[in-house]
Motif scaffolding. Structure first.
Motif, PDB file in Angstrom:
ATOM      1  N   LYS A 198      14.318 -71.101 -32.361  1.00  0.00           N
ATOM      2  CA  LYS A 198      14.471 -70.516 -33.691  1.00  0.00           C
ATOM      3  C   LYS A 198      15.653 -69.542 -33.723  1.00  0.00           C
ATOM      4  O   LYS A 198      16.424 -69.514 -34.695  1.00  0.00           O
ATOM      5  CB  LYS A 198      13.185 -69.776 -34.086  1.00  0.00           C
ATOM      6  N   GLU A 256      17.135 -68.593 -37.334  1.00  0.00           N
ATOM      7  CA  GLU A 256      15.881 -68.298 -38.017  1.00  0.00           C
ATOM      8  C   GLU A 256      15.221 -67.101 -37.317  1.00  0.00           C
ATOM      9  O   GLU A 256      14.238 -67.225 -36.593  1.00  0.00           O
ATOM     10  CB  GLU A 256      14.969 -69.524 -38.005  1.00  0.00           C
ATOM     11  N   ASN A 270      11.357 -65.927 -37.849  1.00  0.00           N
ATOM     12  CA  ASN A 270      10.436 -66.822 -37.137  1.00  0.00           C
ATOM     13  C   ASN A 270      10.500 -66.584 -35.629  1.00  0.00           C
ATOM     14  O   ASN A 270       9.479 -66.606 -34.936  1.00  0.00           O
ATOM     15  CB  ASN A 270      10.763 -68.281 -37.444  1.00  0.00           C
TER      16      ASN A 270
END
Length: 332
Positions: free
Chosen positions: A280, A285, A288
């Motif tokens: 992630k 991201e 996350n």
């Protein structure tokens, strides 16, 4: 739209060591105010026999975020305009002059500077050598060889000026030095003076740029391979395949398999949680990734320095990500 550059993931297999992931990301400018001035003109530096100003201009041209140029670098006919206006460095402190030059150049900020010192000093000395006087080198003769130690130093001041307000956004003095040693029996001699100062000036530009511009950073992250819980044969196969996909940079499939592994252990596998966090993070991201690193920290039997470092790092990355978004979205 993901403003933060999507990280580039590559896997290095180090002999006898764990797999590591190389991640490339983008950091925001250190000086937040500099992000408000994306139209920039780089003026000719004083005493610039090493083309420091041109190096900075070239570096600014190359800055990209989200595959788009970050700066508009204005250079066309700038020197002619400045000469016509008899604009000198001391005049930058005058708001009226700054506004006038800014309008003529169409720039929001001016980068200017001065090479304070570009010096080379040589020291000469002698070193002892020995030569054999017979085949078995039982008898030796001592002799002296002349050597040279060359010391190079480069000092420069670089400033970023707000054209409209006429004040200094950023200024700093930079110093770089190095030395080279050679002897008459070495062969090759010293590097050229121009090559050495070329390298020193490149170092100064690299130190200056992060203050006013987004810059790329690279770092390695360790991948976990050995779990602390007992796996079924099916789970062992999932782990093996997930690591293999990760090795070959097949991120989507690796993510799918690590998710499957985490679910099959009822969210008890810290290895799967942590490696999913790495994937992630590699995709940008960050929220996350933070959740997964925190989960891994809760699942592991004892504190792990790699996981703790990842939690600290991802918090920094989230902060950098938010700051970069703000800098990019500032209206020109």
């Amino acid at each position: 739209m993901k403003i933060f550059l999507l990280s580039i993931l590559s896997i290095l297999i180090l002999g006898g060591c764990s797999q590591k992931v190389l991640i490339t990301a983008t950091k925001p400018a250190i000086v937040d105010r500099a992000s408000k001035t994306k139209k920039i003109a780089v003026l000719k530096f004083e005493n610039d026999n090493i083309s420091m100003g041109s190096k900075i201009e070239s570096a600014l041209y190359k800055v990209e975020v989200d595959n788009k140029p970050y700066f508009t670098v204005i250079s066309k006919n700038r020197d002619d305009i400045l000469n016509e206006q008899k604009f000198q460095y001391s005049g930058l402190a005058n708001k009226k002059n700054s506004v006038e030059i800014g309008e003529l150049l169409g720039a929001q900020a001016l980068i200017t500077g001065k090479i304070n010192n570009a010096d080379m000093q040589k020291d000469y000395y002698y070193e002892r050598r020995y030569r054999c006087l017979d085949a078995k080198c039982i008898r030796q003769q001592e002799y002296l060889v002349q050597c040279t130690n060359a010391r190079y130093s480069l000092k420069a001041n670089i400033s970023m000026i707000d054209v409209e307000k006429g004040d200094v956004i950023y200024t700093n003095n930079y110093f770089e030095n190095t030395s080279y040693r050679t002897c008459l029996d070495y062969g090759g001699g010293l590097p050229s003076k121009s090559a050495v100062f070329e390298s020193l000036s490149d170092n100064i530009v690299r130190k200056f740029l992060p203050n006013i511009s987004p810059t790329v950073e690279k770092y390695y992250i360790k991948i976990f391979e050995d779990p602390q819980i007992k796996y079924t044969k099916e789970q062992e196969l999932i782990l093996e395949n997930a690591l293999s996909y990760l090795k070959h940079n097949h991120l989507d499939r690796a993510e799918e398999l690590f998710s499957q592994l985490l679910n099959s252990t009822n969210d008890r596998c810290y290895l799967a949680a942590y490696n999913l966090g790495v994937i992630k993070e590699s995709k940008g991201e960050y929220e996350n990734a933070k959740e997964l690193y925190n989960l891994a920290d809760k699942l592991i039997d004892k504190p792990d320095s790699t996981i703790i470092e990842s939690i600290n790092r991802i918090n920094t990355q989230i902060s950098n990500h938010n700051k970069l978004q703000e800098q990019i979205n500032i209206k020109e």
